[in-house]
Every structure is written in structure tokens, then in C-alpha cells.
Design an enzyme around this catalytic site. Structure first.
Site, PDB file in Angstrom:
ATOM      1  N   CYS A  65       0.870  -1.174   0.000  1.00 54.45           N
ATOM      2  CA  CYS A  65       0.000   0.000   0.000  1.00 54.45           C
ATOM      3  C   CYS A  65       0.906   1.224   0.000  1.00 54.45           C
ATOM      4  O   CYS A  65       2.041   1.145  -0.485  1.00 54.45           O
ATOM      5  CB  CYS A  65      -0.948  -0.011   1.204  1.00 54.45           C
ATOM      6  SG  CYS A  65      -0.115   0.100   2.802  1.00 54.45           S
ATOM      7  N   LEU A  66       0.463   2.331   0.540  1.00 57.97           N
ATOM      8  CA  LEU A  66       1.281   3.543   0.526  1.00 57.97           C
ATOM      9  C   LEU A  66       2.441   3.451   1.529  1.00 57.97           C
ATOM     10  O   LEU A  66       3.579   3.723   1.189  1.00 57.97           O
ATOM     11  CB  LEU A  66       0.418   4.781   0.814  1.00 57.97           C
ATOM     12  CG  LEU A  66       1.138   6.127   0.685  1.00 57.97           C
ATOM     13  CD1 LEU A  66       1.639   6.342  -0.740  1.00 57.97           C
ATOM     14  CD2 LEU A  66       0.223   7.256   1.111  1.00 57.97           C
TER      15      LEU A  66
END
Length: 102
Positions: A65-66
Site C-alpha cells: 500500500c502507501l
């Protein structure tokens, strides 16, 4: 389950029947993604679970993810759903130094 960038990428490249799973939103993905990644947004709640359940449980999944928090959560959910081989990218794409596509 948690792998640093080098081990995560080498694991993907050397594992037969592996896939990359990006659990960010569509807007985040539009800013760039790791090549060959499948996008299933974890914020879709039950929709995320439905989509993940359609994936091949025999494959090995490299999840990101981020920053690494949502992907760690996704790995936990996938384990509960019967996926045996799931690996989280520590630091997420925000610290990624590998290839990126737009």
C-alpha cells in the site's frame, strides 16, 4: 510476513506462481504503481473480501500500500481467508526504489 523492500522484490521475482497485490485506492494507483500489480482497494470493506476470495489461494502474494499499514492488514485478512503465502512490503510504495508504472 513483513519483508523489507529487497527481500520482497527478490521474492516476487524468484517465486513461481507469484502475484503483486496493491491494496490502495484507485486515486492512489493513478499516481503510479509497481508493474504487474493487481489493484483491490482494502477500503471497499466487504467488497475487498469478495474480490480477494476470487484470487487463487495457491499463489504467493506480495502485498503493498502507501506506507505498509493497510497491506499488513490485508495480509492478515488473507491469512484468515486461507491464503498461506502472503508478504507485506514494509514502508509501502512511499519508500519504494524499484520500478514504477503510471
Amino acid at each position: 510476513m513483513n519483508l523489507e523492500q529487497k527481500e520482497w522484490w527478490e521474492g516476487f521475482l524468484t517465486t513461481e506462481n507469484a502475484a503483486i497485490l496493491d491494496v490502495r485506492t484507485e486515486e492512489e494507483v493513478a499516481n503510479g504503481y509497481i508493474p504487474e500489480a493487481i489493484n483491490i482497494d482494502i477500503y471497499k470493506g466487504q467488497g475487498f473480501i469478495y474480490q480477494v476470495e476470487e484470487l487463487d489461494k495457491e499463489k504467493t502474494y506480495f502485498v503493498y500500500c502507501l506506507a505498509g499499514s493497510r497491506s499488513a492488514q490485508a495480509c492478515g485478512i488473507m491469512k484468515q481467508l486461507g491464503f498461506e503465502n502472503v508478504y507485506n512490503l514494509v514502508g509501502g510504495i512511499s519508500q519504494w526504489e524499484g520500478p514504477i508504472e503510471n
